[in-house]
Motif scaffolding. Sequence first.
Motif, PDB file in Angstrom:
ATOM      1  N   GLU A 131       0.883  -1.161  -0.097  1.00 51.34           N
ATOM      2  CA  GLU A 131      -0.110   0.060   0.082  1.00 51.34           C
ATOM      3  C   GLU A 131       0.998   1.124   0.187  1.00 51.34           C
ATOM      4  OE1 GLU A 131      -3.809   1.677  -0.026  1.00 51.34           O
ATOM      5  OE2 GLU A 131      -3.137  -0.463  -0.481  1.00 51.34           O
ATOM      6  N   ASP A 132       0.977   2.000  -1.216  1.00 48.60           N
ATOM      7  CA  ASP A 132       1.886   2.868  -1.284  1.00 48.60           C
ATOM      8  C   ASP A 132       1.336   4.420  -0.531  1.00 48.60           C
ATOM      9  OD1 ASP A 132       4.050   2.062  -3.152  1.00 48.60           O
ATOM     10  OD2 ASP A 132       2.651   2.024  -4.505  1.00 48.60           O
ATOM     11  N   ALA A 133       2.489   5.054  -0.025  1.00 52.42           N
ATOM     12  CA  ALA A 133       2.293   6.513   0.284  1.00 52.42           C
ATOM     13  C   ALA A 133       1.890   7.492  -0.773  1.00 52.42           C
ATOM     14  CB  ALA A 133       3.470   6.915   1.321  1.00 52.42           C
ATOM     15  N   HIS A 134       1.680   8.687  -0.491  1.00 48.17           N
ATOM     16  CA  HIS A 134       1.204   9.578  -1.417  1.00 48.17           C
ATOM     17  C   HIS A 134       2.506  10.574  -1.693  1.00 48.17           C
ATOM     18  CE1 HIS A 134      -2.744   8.137  -0.741  1.00 48.17           C
ATOM     19  NE2 HIS A 134      -2.621   8.565   0.670  1.00 48.17           N
ATOM     20  N   ARG A 135       3.605   9.913  -1.682  1.00 52.22           N
ATOM     21  CA  ARG A 135       4.807  10.572  -1.835  1.00 52.22           C
ATOM     22  C   ARG A 135       5.883   9.306  -2.559  1.00 52.22           C
ATOM     23  NH1 ARG A 135       6.282  13.046   3.994  1.00 52.22           N
ATOM     24  NH2 ARG A 135       6.209  11.056   5.269  1.00 52.22           N
ATOM     25  N   PRO A 136       6.857   9.796  -3.258  1.00 51.56           N
ATOM     26  CA  PRO A 136       7.630   8.741  -3.856  1.00 51.56           C
ATOM     27  C   PRO A 136       8.679   8.204  -2.581  1.00 51.56           C
ATOM     28  CG  PRO A 136       8.276  10.835  -4.600  1.00 51.56           C
ATOM     29  CD  PRO A 136       7.294  11.131  -4.025  1.00 51.56           C
ATOM     30  N   VAL A 137       8.841   7.114  -2.751  1.00 47.65           N
ATOM     31  CA  VAL A 137      10.059   6.595  -2.069  1.00 47.65           C
ATOM     32  C   VAL A 137      10.615   5.216  -2.634  1.00 47.65           C
ATOM     33  CG1 VAL A 137       8.584   4.667  -0.974  1.00 47.65           C
ATOM     34  CG2 VAL A 137      10.507   5.514   0.296  1.00 47.65           C
ATOM     35  N   ARG A 138      11.973   5.080  -2.602  1.00 46.81           N
ATOM     36  CA  ARG A 138      12.708   4.191  -3.389  1.00 46.81           C
ATOM     37  C   ARG A 138      12.656   2.804  -2.454  1.00 46.81           C
ATOM     38  NH1 ARG A 138      18.295   3.191  -2.785  1.00 46.81           N
ATOM     39  NH2 ARG A 138      18.455   4.969  -1.545  1.00 46.81           N
ATOM     40  N   LEU A 139      11.903   1.846  -3.476  1.00 46.60           N
ATOM     41  CA  LEU A 139      11.520   0.613  -2.843  1.00 46.60           C
ATOM     42  C   LEU A 139      11.993  -0.510  -3.947  1.00 46.60           C
ATOM     43  CD1 LEU A 139       8.382   1.230  -0.730  1.00 46.60           C
ATOM     44  CD2 LEU A 139      10.752   0.811  -0.155  1.00 46.60           C
ATOM     45  N   VAL A 140      12.161  -1.683  -3.365  1.00 45.84           N
ATOM     46  CA  VAL A 140      12.183  -2.895  -4.482  1.00 45.84           C
ATOM     47  C   VAL A 140      11.230  -3.790  -3.933  1.00 45.84           C
ATOM     48  CG1 VAL A 140      14.772  -2.585  -5.086  1.00 45.84           C
ATOM     49  CG2 VAL A 140      13.932  -3.795  -3.026  1.00 45.84           C
ATOM     50  N   SER A 141      10.076  -3.402  -3.450  1.00 43.05           N
ATOM     51  CA  SER A 141       9.064  -4.448  -3.014  1.00 43.05           C
ATOM     52  C   SER A 141       7.718  -4.600  -3.817  1.00 43.05           C
ATOM     53  CB  SER A 141       8.662  -4.013  -1.534  1.00 43.05           C
ATOM     54  OG  SER A 141       8.099  -2.628  -1.587  1.00 43.05           O
ATOM     55  N   ASP A 142       7.915  -4.470  -5.157  1.00 44.14           N
ATOM     56  CA  ASP A 142       6.767  -4.914  -6.118  1.00 44.14           C
ATOM     57  C   ASP A 142       6.336  -6.241  -5.869  1.00 44.14           C
ATOM     58  OD1 ASP A 142       6.776  -2.542  -7.432  1.00 44.14           O
ATOM     59  OD2 ASP A 142       7.973  -3.078  -8.976  1.00 44.14           O
ATOM     60  N   MET A 143       4.782  -6.786  -5.959  1.00 44.12           N
ATOM     61  CA  MET A 143       4.441  -7.913  -5.855  1.00 44.12           C
ATOM     62  C   MET A 143       5.330  -8.887  -6.480  1.00 44.12           C
ATOM     63  SD  MET A 143       0.445  -9.319  -5.834  1.00 44.12           S
ATOM     64  CE  MET A 143       0.338 -10.072  -7.350  1.00 44.12           C
ATOM     65  N   GLY A 144       5.678 -10.098  -5.693  1.00 44.95           N
ATOM     66  CA  GLY A 144       6.582 -11.181  -6.433  1.00 44.95           C
ATOM     67  C   GLY A 144       8.027 -10.947  -6.160  1.00 44.95           C
ATOM     68  N   THR A 145       8.431  -9.701  -5.818  1.00 42.61           N
ATOM     69  CA  THR A 145       9.885  -9.268  -5.593  1.00 42.61           C
ATOM     70  C   THR A 145      10.229 -10.356  -4.301  1.00 42.61           C
ATOM     71  OG1 THR A 145       9.870  -7.110  -6.367  1.00 42.61           O
ATOM     72  CG2 THR A 145      11.487  -7.612  -4.799  1.00 42.61           C
ATOM     73  N   ARG A 146      11.471 -10.816  -4.316  1.00 41.12           N
ATOM     74  CA  ARG A 146      12.245 -11.587  -3.436  1.00 41.12           C
ATOM     75  C   ARG A 146      13.477 -10.839  -2.874  1.00 41.12           C
ATOM     76  NH1 ARG A 146      11.323 -17.368  -3.850  1.00 41.12           N
ATOM     77  NH2 ARG A 146       9.719 -17.693  -5.400  1.00 41.12           N
ATOM     78  N   LEU A 147      13.609 -10.792  -1.581  1.00 40.27           N
ATOM     79  CA  LEU A 147      14.714 -10.526  -0.898  1.00 40.27           C
ATOM     80  C   LEU A 147      15.304 -11.528   0.026  1.00 40.27           C
ATOM     81  CD1 LEU A 147      14.110  -6.817   0.112  1.00 40.27           C
ATOM     82  CD2 LEU A 147      15.605  -7.444  -1.672  1.00 40.27           C
ATOM     83  N   PRO A 148      16.839 -11.518   0.571  1.00 36.88           N
ATOM     84  CA  PRO A 148      17.120 -12.743   1.357  1.00 36.88           C
ATOM     85  C   PRO A 148      16.545 -12.377   2.638  1.00 36.88           C
ATOM     86  CG  PRO A 148      18.905 -11.673  -0.095  1.00 36.88           C
ATOM     87  CD  PRO A 148      17.669 -10.732  -0.319  1.00 36.88           C
ATOM     88  N   ALA A 149      16.014 -13.331   3.296  1.00 39.00           N
ATOM     89  CA  ALA A 149      15.146 -13.000   4.488  1.00 39.00           C
ATOM     90  C   ALA A 149      16.187 -12.368   5.696  1.00 39.00           C
ATOM     91  CB  ALA A 149      14.808 -14.526   5.010  1.00 39.00           C
ATOM     92  N   HIS A 150      17.538 -12.703   5.804  1.00 38.17           N
ATOM     93  CA  HIS A 150      18.425 -12.349   6.627  1.00 38.17           C
ATOM     94  C   HIS A 150      18.741 -10.847   6.601  1.00 38.17           C
ATOM     95  CE1 HIS A 150      21.628 -12.914   3.469  1.00 38.17           C
ATOM     96  NE2 HIS A 150      22.099 -12.024   3.944  1.00 38.17           N
ATOM     97  N   ALA A 151      18.519 -10.186   5.629  1.00 35.03           N
ATOM     98  CA  ALA A 151      18.993  -8.951   5.065  1.00 35.03           C
ATOM     99  C   ALA A 151      17.794  -7.755   5.527  1.00 35.03           C
ATOM    100  CB  ALA A 151      19.371  -8.622   3.714  1.00 35.03           C
ATOM    101  N   CYS A 152      16.257  -8.213   5.433  1.00 32.88           N
ATOM    102  CA  CYS A 152      15.239  -7.023   5.476  1.00 32.88           C
ATOM    103  C   CYS A 152      14.321  -7.430   6.913  1.00 32.88           C
ATOM    104  CB  CYS A 152      14.520  -7.176   4.366  1.00 32.88           C
ATOM    105  SG  CYS A 152      13.943  -8.987   3.962  1.00 32.88           S
ATOM    106  N   ALA A 153      13.994  -6.524   7.111  1.00 32.61           N
ATOM    107  CA  ALA A 153      12.982  -6.613   8.559  1.00 32.61           C
ATOM    108  C   ALA A 153      11.813  -7.572   8.358  1.00 32.61           C
ATOM    109  CB  ALA A 153      12.582  -4.923   8.675  1.00 32.61           C
ATOM    110  N   LEU A 154      11.302  -7.678   7.299  1.00 33.88           N
ATOM    111  CA  LEU A 154      10.244  -8.423   7.141  1.00 33.88           C
ATOM    112  C   LEU A 154      10.808 -10.214   7.320  1.00 33.88           C
ATOM    113  CD1 LEU A 154       8.319  -7.046   4.004  1.00 33.88           C
ATOM    114  CD2 LEU A 154       7.115  -7.680   6.149  1.00 33.88           C
TER     115      LEU A 154
END
Length: 266
Positions: A131-154
């Motif tokens: 759910e996006d904010a009403h201002r731009p932010v640099r993210l890599v979290s589009d649906m289906g995107t993967r990240l190493p679990a050890h690196a991110c808060a999620l």
Amino acid sequence: MRSLETFSLQLNEMNDSNSAVPAVDRADAVLQILASSSEPVNTTELARQTGFAKSTLYLLLASLEQRRWIEKKGGGYVIGLGLYMLGCAYVHFDNLQHIFRTAAAEYVAMHNEVVQLAVLQGGEVVYLAREDAHRPVRLVSDMGTRLPAHACALGKALLAQLSDEEVLKLLPTELVAITDRTITRHEALLAELAAVRRSGLALDQEEVAAGLNCFAVYAGETPTGRRIAVSTSIPTDRLDGEREKAIVQAIVRVAGQIRQRLSAHA
């Protein structure tokens, strides 16, 4: 008529974890290549990467295109709308999409920061919704995107639901560094997961992207057994002590609302 013994033997062979359906494996190989590419992939490159004979590959591509799992674009192929629609069913099941959107919209309206939903798959997190904010932010979290679990808060919020033994089995022997602040030692990660279990809050302090801080909270288990977590990502220059406290309290509330609504739909 086949004997019961023969039927049982064939059933066991079908259930054997080492058995496979070649056509499905071939389709998966093609889809994985297309999904990992930011540009259309032509048949020559697909043949090179898969090792499939051209005749086999052409038949496979025609079948996938007919189902709209892939689409022609330029001189190659990309993931198609049909496959996207099937993938969307993952978050619509359990009413998860609606539950997330409702809770996240309240947060965004109040704090004007992004909220993300993810699930753990192996040693990675897979982003399911945002759910996006009403201002731009640099993210890599589009649906289906993967990240190493050890690196991110999620990832940390989800890994903290497992025992240390389970975590070590799940993660690779070498933890990849995404930034110079990414945790790369298993001992340090386990110590941080212990802190997450105590506080209920997982942090990513510029471990995935410089200048970006993330706060994540475990949001419970869906009726079908999927463990999920939510997070918010905020540039460092928009954070101070007072705002960080308000953000943490708010993302904890989002997770609590999702957990409560999931329980109501169980």
